[in-house]
Design an enzyme around this catalytic site. Structure first.
Site: not given
Ligand code: ASP
Length: 347
Positions: A215, A243, A266-267, A269
């Site tokens: 992200t 999604r 970020t992570g 989600g």
């Molecule tokens: N948070 C984002 C999502 O779940 C993906 C990410 O940040 O790696 O869409």
């Protein structure tokens, strides 16, 4: 003897009172003591922080030349955002500028570098929030808007809503004169190869696709003392069609409030939505009196870690103090200050 000392004592009392007044004004002596680390005083005015996603695998490092490419790219993004803030631009302008640059780069999972859904398509999410007014805008599941972050800002500024999704968001962006592209614009060979690899691994039950994400995000404090935050993403590789992650959800992936802080996450989600992470950081500052370091460390390294949730966040508080915690192997991240000091890190 004592009489001669009297003017000196009086002068000292006045001096001490003045120093206390000045330091109190600059927030150098807050109750949790955290502002000692990097206050937005008359020397440190604005602050800008960016991330390019968290992830990676423990023990595996990227090739050195690729690391250097990311560092160079993030340095350029920080400098462009800094020029906006240095020129008196708002934190919203800086956040949008930085995120647009990362969306235009094929290296990050947002805009041009977005990952593919289970149907081999690109569906993107983005959001932005103004800490001064608490106004926010977001788009979700868009497939033809070249810069989703600009669409999010346009929703905030030109509509009465906070979030628009799918073709409604696309029609709105088109009507507002934003750049619309053919979905094929978002194709990159690297993301397609990743998509095929993840699909193969999932069929063979070797890997959970939750590991493949990324992200981009930015948070800033400007010269006017206003905070802003923004986040943009292609989501997770091989995600289900339709999604929506945390990135466009205000309070989960993005939050800004001039009274507390600005946050971009970020992570994985789903965990960030369930834990309302970005707002949780702000709430801990507001209700619990935690410092930005304490609050973000607790959330990322204790609360989320305990749930098996991987990720990180960037945050800046109202005094200009920065936190960039992550519990993954890496997080692309960087910050820049008015004195030109730049910090860009991956591991
Ligand atoms: N948070 C984002 C999502 O779940 C993906 C990410 O940040 O790696 O869409």
């Amino acid at each position: 003897m004592e009489r001669r000392l009297l003017p000196i004592i009086l002068l000292s009392i006045i001096l001490i009172a003045q120093i206390q007044f000045l330091f109190g004004q600059d927030g150098l002596n807050t109750k949790n003591g955290s502002s000692i680390q990097h206050p937005a005083s008359s020397i440190q005015r604005w602050v800008l922080v960016i991330h390019g996603g968290a992830g990676g695998s423990a023990g595996q490092k990227m090739a050195e030349d690729l690391q250097q490419k990311y560092i160079a790219e993030m340095t350029d993004v920080l400098k462009a955002g800094a020029a906006v803030l240095e020129g008196g631009g708002t934190s919203l302008d800086a956040v949008e500028t930085c995120i647009r640059m990362m969306e235009d780069s094929p290296m990050f999972n947002a805009g041009k570098g977005s990952v593919f859904t289970e149907e081999g398509k690109n569906e993107m999410d983005a959001s932005i929030m103004d800490g001064k007014t608490l106004k926010a805008g977001a788009v979700a599941g868009v497939t033809t808007i070249k810069n989703p972050i600009t669409a999010a800002r346009t929703v905030m500024e030109k509509s009465t809503h906070v979030m628009l999704a799918g073709h409604g968001a696309e029609n709105f962006a088109k009507a507002q004169g934003l750049e619309i592209v053919d979905p094929s614009y978002f194709y990159t060979k690297q993301r397609w190869d990743e998509y095929e690899k993840v699909r193969k691994q999932e069929i063979e039950h070797k890997q959970d696709s939750a590991k493949s994400h990324g992200t981009v995000g930015a948070v800033a404090l400007d010269n006017h003392g206003n905070l802003a935050a923004g986040t943009s993403t292609g989501g997770k590789t091989n995600k289900m069609t339709g999604r929506i992650g945390d990135s466009p959800v205000i309070g989960a992936g993005t939050y800004a409030n001039n009274q507390t802080c600005a946050v971009s996450c970020t992570g994985n989600g789903e965990f960030f939505i369930r834990n309302v992470v970005a707002y949780d950081v702000s709430a801990r500052l507001e209700y619990r009196g935690q410092s930005i370091q304490e609050a973000t460390r607790d959330i990322i390294h204790s609360k989320l870690k305990a749930q098996g949730a991987d990720g990180g966040l960037i945050a800046v508080d109202k005094n200009g103090i920065v936190a960039m915690p992550f519990n993954t192997a890496l997080m692309f991240r960087g910050c820049i200050y008015p004195d030109g000091k730049i910090r860009v890190e991956i591991y």
